[in-house]
Motif scaffolding. Structure first.
Motif, PDB file in Angstrom:
ATOM      1  N   SER A 116       0.863  -1.176   0.000  1.00 54.87           N
ATOM      2  CA  SER A 116       0.000   0.000   0.000  1.00 54.87           C
ATOM      3  C   SER A 116       0.902   1.229   0.000  1.00 54.87           C
ATOM      4  CB  SER A 116      -0.910   0.000   1.230  1.00 54.87           C
ATOM      5  OG  SER A 116      -1.736   1.145   1.245  1.00 54.87           O
ATOM      6  N   SER A 117       0.777   2.051  -1.030  1.00 56.01           N
ATOM      7  CA  SER A 117       1.720   3.160  -1.204  1.00 56.01           C
ATOM      8  C   SER A 117       1.034   4.327  -1.890  1.00 56.01           C
ATOM      9  CB  SER A 117       2.914   2.692  -2.042  1.00 56.01           C
ATOM     10  OG  SER A 117       3.746   3.773  -2.402  1.00 56.01           O
ATOM     11  N   ASP A 118       1.517   5.552  -1.566  1.00 57.40           N
ATOM     12  CA  ASP A 118       1.026   6.751  -2.239  1.00 57.40           C
ATOM     13  C   ASP A 118       1.744   6.997  -3.557  1.00 57.40           C
ATOM     14  OD1 ASP A 118      -0.804   7.316  -0.235  1.00 57.40           O
ATOM     15  OD2 ASP A 118       0.618   8.521   0.917  1.00 57.40           O
ATOM     16  N   PRO A 151       0.102  -5.058   2.968  1.00 55.55           N
ATOM     17  CA  PRO A 151      -1.256  -5.373   3.424  1.00 55.55           C
ATOM     18  C   PRO A 151      -1.398  -6.844   3.808  1.00 55.55           C
ATOM     19  CG  PRO A 151      -1.203  -5.193   1.039  1.00 55.55           C
ATOM     20  CD  PRO A 151       0.163  -4.797   1.520  1.00 55.55           C
ATOM     21  N   PRO A 171     -13.033  -0.387  -3.426  1.00 54.95           N
ATOM     22  CA  PRO A 171     -12.967   0.574  -2.320  1.00 54.95           C
ATOM     23  C   PRO A 171     -11.635   1.332  -2.340  1.00 54.95           C
ATOM     24  CG  PRO A 171     -13.782  -1.550  -1.558  1.00 54.95           C
ATOM     25  CD  PRO A 171     -13.317  -1.752  -2.966  1.00 54.95           C
ATOM     26  N   GLU A 172     -11.624   2.533  -1.798  1.00 47.80           N
ATOM     27  CA  GLU A 172     -10.449   3.402  -1.862  1.00 47.80           C
ATOM     28  C   GLU A 172      -9.195   2.727  -1.296  1.00 47.80           C
ATOM     29  OE1 GLU A 172      -8.254   6.612  -2.904  1.00 47.80           O
ATOM     30  OE2 GLU A 172     -10.385   6.294  -3.323  1.00 47.80           O
ATOM     31  N   LYS A 173      -9.326   1.950  -0.213  1.00 49.35           N
ATOM     32  CA  LYS A 173      -8.138   1.342   0.400  1.00 49.35           C
ATOM     33  C   LYS A 173      -7.459   0.367  -0.546  1.00 49.35           C
ATOM     34  CE  LYS A 173     -10.335  -2.626   2.733  1.00 49.35           C
ATOM     35  NZ  LYS A 173     -10.430  -3.360   4.018  1.00 49.35           N
ATOM     36  N   TYR A 174      -8.231  -0.298  -1.387  1.00 46.13           N
ATOM     37  CA  TYR A 174      -7.638  -1.241  -2.329  1.00 46.13           C
ATOM     38  C   TYR A 174      -6.954  -0.527  -3.480  1.00 46.13           C
ATOM     39  CZ  TYR A 174     -10.154  -5.007   0.044  1.00 46.13           C
ATOM     40  OH  TYR A 174     -10.605  -5.905   0.965  1.00 46.13           O
ATOM     41  N   ARG A 175      -7.428   0.664  -3.832  1.00 55.86           N
ATOM     42  CA  ARG A 175      -6.823   1.381  -4.945  1.00 55.86           C
ATOM     43  C   ARG A 175      -5.502   2.033  -4.559  1.00 55.86           C
ATOM     44  NH1 ARG A 175     -10.558   5.388  -6.853  1.00 55.86           N
ATOM     45  NH2 ARG A 175     -12.170   4.813  -5.348  1.00 55.86           N
ATOM     46  N   SER A 176      -5.130   1.911  -3.273  1.00 60.30           N
ATOM     47  CA  SER A 176      -3.790   2.343  -2.855  1.00 60.30           C
ATOM     48  C   SER A 176      -2.770   1.216  -3.017  1.00 60.30           C
ATOM     49  CB  SER A 176      -3.803   2.799  -1.385  1.00 60.30           C
ATOM     50  OG  SER A 176      -3.958   1.677  -0.507  1.00 60.30           O
ATOM     51  N   PHE A 177      -3.244   0.024  -3.384  1.00 56.72           N
ATOM     52  CA  PHE A 177      -2.334  -1.118  -3.546  1.00 56.72           C
ATOM     53  C   PHE A 177      -1.520  -0.958  -4.831  1.00 56.72           C
ATOM     54  CE2 PHE A 177      -4.999  -4.420  -0.969  1.00 56.72           C
ATOM     55  CZ  PHE A 177      -4.785  -3.663   0.172  1.00 56.72           C
TER      56      PHE A 177
END
Length: 402
Positions: A116-118, A151, A171-177
């Motif tokens: 998970s990264s920006d 994750p 969901p937004e949290k998965y799109r940070s993967f």
């Protein structure tokens, strides 16, 4: 899902070049059967045309192959239909971008892991390439992004989720993967020079097999679909089944009990092995300990069969495997008409390479099937961690030879 890419990407000069694409973790959704063999003159000419049209440049990250013939670059079908070879349906990718777009299979074989990264996915690819080109090594996740978090989900599980939902609907949290590359992915960033000691003919062949198994379907015997093993063997003989159709032909032990040890954690093994290498602790003993810890204990006897003998030998191995007198499964590579090597690779798997008595039992069974000469046995953990010949750790790639 096509989208406009940022302005820092390379611009194409031809109006026929497809627009740049945004890259994120994705899975292959294919339809149709390939109508042109990869080795055929028609496909090679079409590939050359696409390389010229796209200036040998990846349609996602803008990487331009330094090789005149675009060695390693991948031509992919835009609509997922492998039978639609119209130039407007073909796009060019570099191997790292292609791996991210097919994350499940490349994750399964240990090329990429989840984080998970920006950071943007393309930035991860670019930075990884820069480090590799300057040092010859793949940077660790924390070198690229100190704030990245691993994750509690494997990349294979995430790929299965992507089969159910499009990226934009996650969901937004998965799109940070994002996908980060392991040390085993060095060949994705390498030009594979022929004089590189780490890429001898046998090493390249082993890597090619893994590439095939991650990009092509397998033909696996099913009593429901094929009615009988004899019908399966008659329909799919390895000597005439073409390699571009299927990566391998497989028969599973019908009497094997379910493995109650839990799932193998290949990603965990590779990450731990990278730590051991970084700390100068790499050794066969260390790798065996990690293989136990992460439950990556399978292995396989590997042998070669000549084209004119492979069908009869494969029939004996397939029957014995299905009857439960060999290992957990057996696989054979189909015919590769593009290669001068007319031999077929056959692999007979066992559940636990540390169980020497079972490994030896399978070898003795193979002797009774007529395989008399010495053959080698390689643990899956060694394959996952790129333990090939001339490896930098001086580890023998084959655990046993009998």
């Amino acid at each position: 899902m096509a989208a406009s890419r940022s302005n820092d990407c390379l611009n194409k000069t031809s109006i026929d070049v497809p627009p740049h694409l945004v890259v994120h973790l994705d899975v292959a959704r294919t339809s149709g059967s390939r109508t042109l063999a990869v080795s055929s003159s028609e496909w090679q000419q079409l590939r050359a045309d696409i390389l010229t049209r796209d200036n040998n440049t990846c349609s996602s990250c803008g990487y331009t192959s330094p090789d005149d013939k675009g060695r390693g670059m991948k031509v992919d079908h835009k609509d997922g239909d492998a039978s639609n070879n119209h130039p407007s349906n073909l796009r060019l990718y570099c191997p790292p971008c292609e791996a991210i777009r097919h994350c499940g299979l490349h994750g399964l074989y240990g090329y990429i892991i989840l984080g998970s990264s920006d950071l943007d996915q393309l930035e991860i690819i670019r930075r990884t390439r820069e480090v590799f080109e300057s040092s010859g090594t793949i940077p660790r996740v924390t070198e690229l992004d100190p704030h990245a978090i691993r994750p509690n989900m494997s990349i294979v599980d995430f790929a299965n989720l992507l089969l159910e939902k499009d990226w934009d609907n996650l969901p937004e949290k998965y799109r940070s993967f994002k996908g980060f590359f392991t040390n085993r992915a060095d060949k994705l960033f390498s030009n594979l020079k022929s004089d590189d000691a780490l890429h001898s003919d046998s090493n390249i062949r082993a890597e090619q097999i893994l590439d095939l198994e991650s990009s092509l379907p397998w033909m696996i015997f099913s009593p429901q679909e094929h009615t009988s093993l004899q019908n399966f063997l008659d329909t799919w003989p390895p000597s005439t089944t073409r390699l571009f159709e299927y990566a391998c032909i497989c028969v599973v032990n019908s009497k094997a009990s379910l493995d109650d040890r839990g799932a193998s954690d290949v990603e965990g093994l590779i990450s731990a092995w990278e730590d051991s290498c970084a700390n100068q602790h790499a050794s066969a003993t260390e790798l065996d300990l990690l293989a136990r810890r992460y439950n990556v204990l399978g292995g396989k006897w590997v042998l070669l069969a000549e084209r004119d003998k492979v069908d009869a030998l494969w029939s004996r191995i397939a029957r014995s495997t299905h009857a439960g007198t060999l290992g957990t499964e057996a696989k054979v590579l189909p015919s590769d008409e593009s290669s001068d090597d007319r031999r077929h690779v056959i692999r007979i798997s066992t559940k636990d390479y540390t169980d020497f008595q079972d490994v030896k039992r399978v070898r003795e069974s193979l002797r009774r099937l007529g395989i008399k000469g010495k053959i080698g046995y390689k643990p899956n953990a060694y394959t996952a961690c790129s333990v090939y010949s001339n490896n930098p750790w001086n580890i023998r790639p084959t655990k046993y030879q009998m």
